[in-house]
Design a protein around this motif. Structure first.
Motif, PDB file in Angstrom:
ATOM      1  N   VAL A 152       1.211  -1.593  -0.311  1.00  0.00           N
ATOM      2  CA  VAL A 152      -0.172   0.060   0.055  1.00  0.00           C
ATOM      3  C   VAL A 152       0.387   1.616  -0.056  1.00  0.00           C
ATOM      4  CG1 VAL A 152      -1.957   1.519   0.974  1.00  0.00           C
ATOM      5  CG2 VAL A 152      -2.209  -0.970   1.102  1.00  0.00           C
ATOM      6  N   TRP A 153       1.930   1.116   0.492  1.00  0.00           N
ATOM      7  CA  TRP A 153       3.017   2.375   0.644  1.00  0.00           C
ATOM      8  C   TRP A 153       3.407   2.819  -0.403  1.00  0.00           C
ATOM      9  CZ3 TRP A 153       8.326   2.171   0.730  1.00  0.00           C
ATOM     10  CH2 TRP A 153       9.091   4.367   1.646  1.00  0.00           C
ATOM     11  N   ASP A 155       3.157   1.648  -3.343  1.00  0.00           N
ATOM     12  CA  ASP A 155       1.325   2.434  -4.436  1.00  0.00           C
ATOM     13  C   ASP A 155       1.166   3.807  -4.107  1.00  0.00           C
ATOM     14  OD1 ASP A 155      -0.066   2.507  -6.322  1.00  0.00           O
ATOM     15  OD2 ASP A 155      -1.532   1.348  -5.432  1.00  0.00           O
ATOM     16  N   ARG A 156       1.450   4.391  -3.115  1.00  0.00           N
ATOM     17  CA  ARG A 156       0.892   5.482  -2.988  1.00  0.00           C
ATOM     18  C   ARG A 156       1.874   6.430  -2.673  1.00  0.00           C
ATOM     19  NH1 ARG A 156      -3.265   5.923   2.625  1.00  0.00           N
ATOM     20  NH2 ARG A 156      -5.221   5.055   1.769  1.00  0.00           N
ATOM     21  N   ASN A 157       2.878   5.814  -2.781  1.00  0.00           N
ATOM     22  CA  ASN A 157       3.975   6.775  -3.302  1.00  0.00           C
ATOM     23  C   ASN A 157       4.902   6.437  -5.326  1.00  0.00           C
ATOM     24  OD1 ASN A 157       5.833   8.223  -1.024  1.00  0.00           O
ATOM     25  ND2 ASN A 157       4.972   5.865  -0.179  1.00  0.00           N
ATOM     26  N   GLY A 158       4.100   6.082  -5.531  1.00  0.00           N
ATOM     27  CA  GLY A 158       4.538   6.267  -7.188  1.00  0.00           C
ATOM     28  C   GLY A 158       5.171   4.539  -7.573  1.00  0.00           C
ATOM     29  N   SER A 160       5.486   0.341  -7.787  1.00  0.00           N
ATOM     30  CA  SER A 160       4.225  -0.359  -8.174  1.00  0.00           C
ATOM     31  C   SER A 160       5.022  -1.716  -7.630  1.00  0.00           C
ATOM     32  CB  SER A 160       4.467  -0.989  -9.756  1.00  0.00           C
ATOM     33  OG  SER A 160       3.817  -2.878  -9.574  1.00  0.00           O
ATOM     34  N   ALA A 211      -0.826   4.054   5.957  1.00  0.00           N
ATOM     35  CA  ALA A 211      -1.117   3.990   4.801  1.00  0.00           C
ATOM     36  C   ALA A 211      -2.677   2.973   4.717  1.00  0.00           C
ATOM     37  CB  ALA A 211      -0.173   3.459   3.526  1.00  0.00           C
ATOM     38  N   ALA A 294      -8.339  -4.074   2.282  1.00  0.00           N
ATOM     39  CA  ALA A 294      -6.953  -3.468   1.919  1.00  0.00           C
ATOM     40  C   ALA A 294      -6.509  -5.028   1.104  1.00  0.00           C
ATOM     41  CB  ALA A 294      -6.238  -2.975   2.672  1.00  0.00           C
ATOM     42  N   LYS A 297      -8.005  -5.713  -1.957  1.00  0.00           N
ATOM     43  CA  LYS A 297      -7.560  -5.009  -3.375  1.00  0.00           C
ATOM     44  C   LYS A 297      -6.305  -4.897  -3.500  1.00  0.00           C
ATOM     45  CE  LYS A 297      -6.625  -0.091  -4.241  1.00  0.00           C
ATOM     46  NZ  LYS A 297      -6.908   1.216  -4.016  1.00  0.00           N
ATOM     47  N   TYR A 298      -4.780  -5.391  -2.881  1.00  0.00           N
ATOM     48  CA  TYR A 298      -3.770  -5.494  -3.458  1.00  0.00           C
ATOM     49  C   TYR A 298      -3.690  -7.061  -3.492  1.00  0.00           C
ATOM     50  CZ  TYR A 298      -3.083  -0.591  -2.173  1.00  0.00           C
ATOM     51  OH  TYR A 298      -3.113   1.253  -3.067  1.00  0.00           O
TER      52      TYR A 298
END
Length: 313
Positions: A152-153, A155-158, A160, A211, A294, A297-298
């Motif tokens: 998650v972290w 992904d949130r920081n761009g 993959s 996150a 989460a 989702k991931y």
């Protein structure tokens, strides 16, 4: 014999006849519990040491294992009745159709009381999430809460999550693996995090759990559905002992550090110097709803596990 004495004895006998016999205290139920010697799993040790399980009618027999996966397998195999496990690890098992359910939430996480963190080597040049692309990241168990938080972290920081490689290591091995360069980052729990930093092997790099949600359960108590259905009284008593332990542990950090130090073979001062976990005192669904969503989702779980199927009645 004086008449007054005879009347007194007669009255006493009448009173005894009218007073129902005091109910016999039910014998303590033996419950075999699997846990780990790290702070988020410490509740099991505290409950035994301080007598909260015993006073709730539970004879808790603890087994210390190396990771959540081993505990889950031991419960499924019948070697343990209940255990403590990573919230997501349990969700993965339930999503695959295994007959397990959460008995109670255990350790909680919030950014205010971060007790785990993503670490890198003390002299590592890594400064941002993008520096981890192509790197290897250690977690205690693959497809668990640690891997989810990192995903998650990233992904949130761009970045993959598929651009990094995850490997499984014991918390106690992560600091030296970072120092040797075997892995580029590792999600480490206390007291192993403080020990790795004190040894000069690692430095804290990022808080990845925040996150997911502001507050949630990272560790839960669980059992086999069949065992809990066959032992409803023991389940109820165990849950009462868990929450009694939680109320004590949340306000007695110095005492709990001493207990954990003995089982983890770590200096109590090292434990006290790190952030300590706090434990849930109620069986609130909000503590697991965020992680379950989460995980689906991931792709950590193959499907969404609902709160209703996750939590035992």
């Amino acid at each position: 014999m004086k008449r007054s004495r005879v009347l007194a004895l007669a009255a006493g006998g009448l009173l005894a006849a009218r007073t129902p016999a005091r109910a016999q205290t039910a014998p303590a139920a033996t419950v075999r519990i699997g846990t780990m010697s790290i702070d988020p799993f410490g509740e099991a040790y505290y409950g035994v040491d301080r007598g909260f399980f015993q006073s709730s009618g539970i004879d808790a027999q603890l087994s210390t294992l190396t990771n959540s996966s081993t505990i889950v397998q031991s419960v499924l195999g019948g070697d343990l009745d209940t255990g403590m496990a990573n919230t997501v690890q349990l969700a993965v098992a339930i999503a695959r159709g295994l007959p397990l359910q959460m008995l109670a939430p255990a350790s909680l996480y919030s950014a205010r009381d971060a007790t785990q963190g993503l670490a890198v080597a003390r002299l590592s040049p890594i400064k941002t999430a993008k520096d981890l692309v192509g790197g290897t990241i250690a977690v205690s168990t693959l497809a668990d809460f640690n891997q989810l938080g990192i995903s998650v972290w990233l992904d949130r920081n761009g970045v993959s999550p598929s651009s990094v490689h995850f490997v499984e290591l014991k918390f106690s091995e992560m600091g030296q693996s970072l120092a040797r360069g075997t892995v580029q980052a590792a999600q480490i729990a206390e007291p192993a995090m403080s020990a790795a930093i004190s040894a000069g092997d690692a430095r804290h790099f990022a808080d990845v759990y925040s996150a997911i949600a502001p507050e949630f359960a990272t560790i839960v108590w669980f059992g086999a559905k069949g065992w809990m259905q066959a032992n409803p009284d023991a389940t109820k008593r165990l849950r009462a002992g868990i929450f009694a332990t939680a109320r004590w542990a949340n306000s007695h950090y110095a005492e709990s550090a001493g207990i954990l130090a003995k089982v983890a073979n770590v200096d109590a001062a090292t434990i006290a110097a790190g952030n300590r976990v706090y434990f849930a005192t109620t069986n609130d669904p909000k503590f697991v709803a965020g992680p379950l969503a989460a995980a689906a989702k991931y792709g950590i779980t193959p499907r969404l596990v609902t709160v209703a199927e996750y939590m035992a009645p």
